[in-house]
Design a protein around this motif. Structure first.
Motif, short mmCIF file in Angstrom:
data_model
loop_
_atom_site.label_atom_id
_atom_site.label_comp_id
_atom_site.label_asym_id
_atom_site.label_seq_id
_atom_site.Cartn_x
_atom_site.Cartn_y
_atom_site.Cartn_z
N HIS A 76 -16.92 30.62 37.37
CA HIS A 76 -18.00 31.39 37.82
C HIS A 76 -17.68 32.47 38.69
O HIS A 76 -16.58 32.45 39.21
CB HIS A 76 -18.90 30.57 38.58
N VAL A 77 -18.33 33.67 39.14
CA VAL A 77 -18.07 34.61 39.89
C VAL A 77 -19.24 34.92 40.76
O VAL A 77 -20.40 35.27 40.28
CB VAL A 77 -17.68 35.92 39.09
N ASN A 111 -11.76 26.94 46.05
CA ASN A 111 -12.84 27.30 45.27
C ASN A 111 -12.99 26.49 43.99
O ASN A 111 -13.58 26.70 43.12
CB ASN A 111 -12.81 28.77 44.70
N TYR A 112 -12.54 25.37 44.09
CA TYR A 112 -12.55 24.57 43.02
C TYR A 112 -13.37 23.14 43.56
O TYR A 112 -12.89 22.14 44.31
CB TYR A 112 -11.18 24.00 42.61
N SER A 140 -14.38 43.72 46.84
CA SER A 140 -13.33 42.84 47.61
C SER A 140 -14.18 41.75 47.91
O SER A 140 -13.48 40.61 48.39
CB SER A 140 -12.83 43.58 48.68
N GLU A 141 -15.52 41.74 47.96
CA GLU A 141 -16.20 40.50 48.50
C GLU A 141 -16.42 39.64 47.15
O GLU A 141 -17.17 38.47 47.28
CB GLU A 141 -17.55 40.93 49.03
N GLN A 142 -16.16 39.92 45.95
CA GLN A 142 -16.39 39.10 44.77
C GLN A 142 -15.57 37.71 45.04
O GLN A 142 -14.34 37.91 45.54
CB GLN A 142 -15.82 39.80 43.49
N ARG A 143 -16.18 36.74 44.61
CA ARG A 143 -15.31 35.28 44.81
C ARG A 143 -15.39 34.54 43.10
O ARG A 143 -16.53 34.53 42.79
CB ARG A 143 -16.09 34.56 45.81
#
Length: 321
Positions: A162-163, A24-25, A171-174
């Motif tokens: 960021h989100v 995620n980077y 649970s779907e948050q990233r």
């Protein structure tokens, strides 16, 4: 004729050229730059924007202006957004160089390359006989990387968190992070005017002067419209031209980089030593002798700088009736 530019920009919170994503980077492109440290030098990595990335925006500007002016474009040029880039008829092995130049201002002004077609003979020798020769044209318009001027300020890279939020399904948050850079950037651009429209043996296409004008107008559109770079939907940078120098010369001449200091005087001294060429400049920082010394014609903006060099080039290269 030959034209070279040295440009200075201030960019804040830019993510114009990302190199890769690891999980995620998202990493910003970096390049090695030299820093003077006392009486020594050291090399460090700093945020950068590649010349290829900038050239892509320049080719997009060429297509837009060429369509408005009725100048020749290939189908590949017109469909670059559909293809996701400029293919430049790379797999049309039988199209000769002259025809490519006549039928595409993009291939003329920014170059092209075709490799040999894959052979289908019974042996390697048969394949070599059946393959047409590779064809290439080096771009008359050249872009350096956009890199920090380490004599002005230290450029930095900072990841921004960021989100992707989901209030119903937490649970779907990233979480994800994007590196952004800020600094004083410099860049070199060169235009080998004598190679625009050249089809060989000293012969040129009939609309060569229109192509030369197009080359400079596309350069102006590139910067004024900020057509280069990525991630601009949510990372549109605060981007400001600070100054620059340009030299129009009858022979190849590259300006010195516009680092912090009187880069106008440095380039003017070289020009006087050679005895030919004309210098234009603009300086919104007040760090040079631009507008204060004889032999350097001052303008107020980057757009005016490009217009002045265009007109000086056309006056020297093209005869109007």
């Amino acid at each position: 004729m030959f034209v070279s530019f040295g440009l200075r920009f201030r960019a804040e919170v830019e993510a114009l050229n990302m190199a890769e994503s690891v999980g995620n980077y998202a990493r910003h492109r970096t390049a090695p730059v030299v820093i003077k440290d006392g009486d020594k030098y050291r090399i460090t990595l700093a945020p950068a924007v590649s010349g290829q990335s900038i050239a892509h925006g320049y080719m997009a500007a060429l297509v837009q202006l060429a369509q408005e002016r009725g100048l020749p474009l290939s189908d590949d040029d017109k469909k670059y957004e559909e293809y996701g880039g400029f293919l430049k008829r790379a797999y049309d092995f039988n199209l000769d160089v002259e025809e490519r130049i006549r039928t595409s201002v993009v291939e003329d002004i920014t170059g092209f390359m075709t490799t040999k077609e894959e052979g289908k003979g019974e042996s390697k020798e048969d394949d070599e006989e059946k393959k047409p020769p590779a064809k290439r044209r080096t771009s008359p318009v050249m872009f350096s990387y956009l890199v920090p001027d380490t004599s002005s300020a230290k450029a930095v890279l900072v990841p921004q968190l960021h989100v992707r939020y989901n209030i119903k399904e937490t649970s779907e948050q990233r979480l994800y992070q994007v590196e952004s850079g800020s600094g004083i950037y410099i860049q070199a651009v060169a235009v080998d005017v004598d190679r625009i429209g050249l089809i060989g043996n000293g012969k040129y296409v009939g609309d060569v002067c229109k192509r030369i004008e197009l080359a400079f107008d596309a350069l102006k559109l590139l910067y004024s419209g900020m057509l280069f770079g990525a991630k601009k939907a949510r990372y549109l940078p605060i981007f400001e031209p600070l100054g620059g120098v340009a030299i129009v010369s009858p022979k190849p001449f590259m300006v010195l980089p516009p680092r912090l200091g009187d880069y106008v005087a440095e380039n003017l001294a070289r020009l006087k030593a050679l005895g030919y060429g004309k210098l234009f400049c603009f300086d919104r920082e007040g760090i040079t002798s631009c507008g204060k010394t004889e032999g350097a014609e001052a303008v107020g903006t980057l757009e005016e700088l490009i217009d002045k060099t265009k007109q000086a080039t056309l006056d020297g290269r093209c005869v109007t009736s």
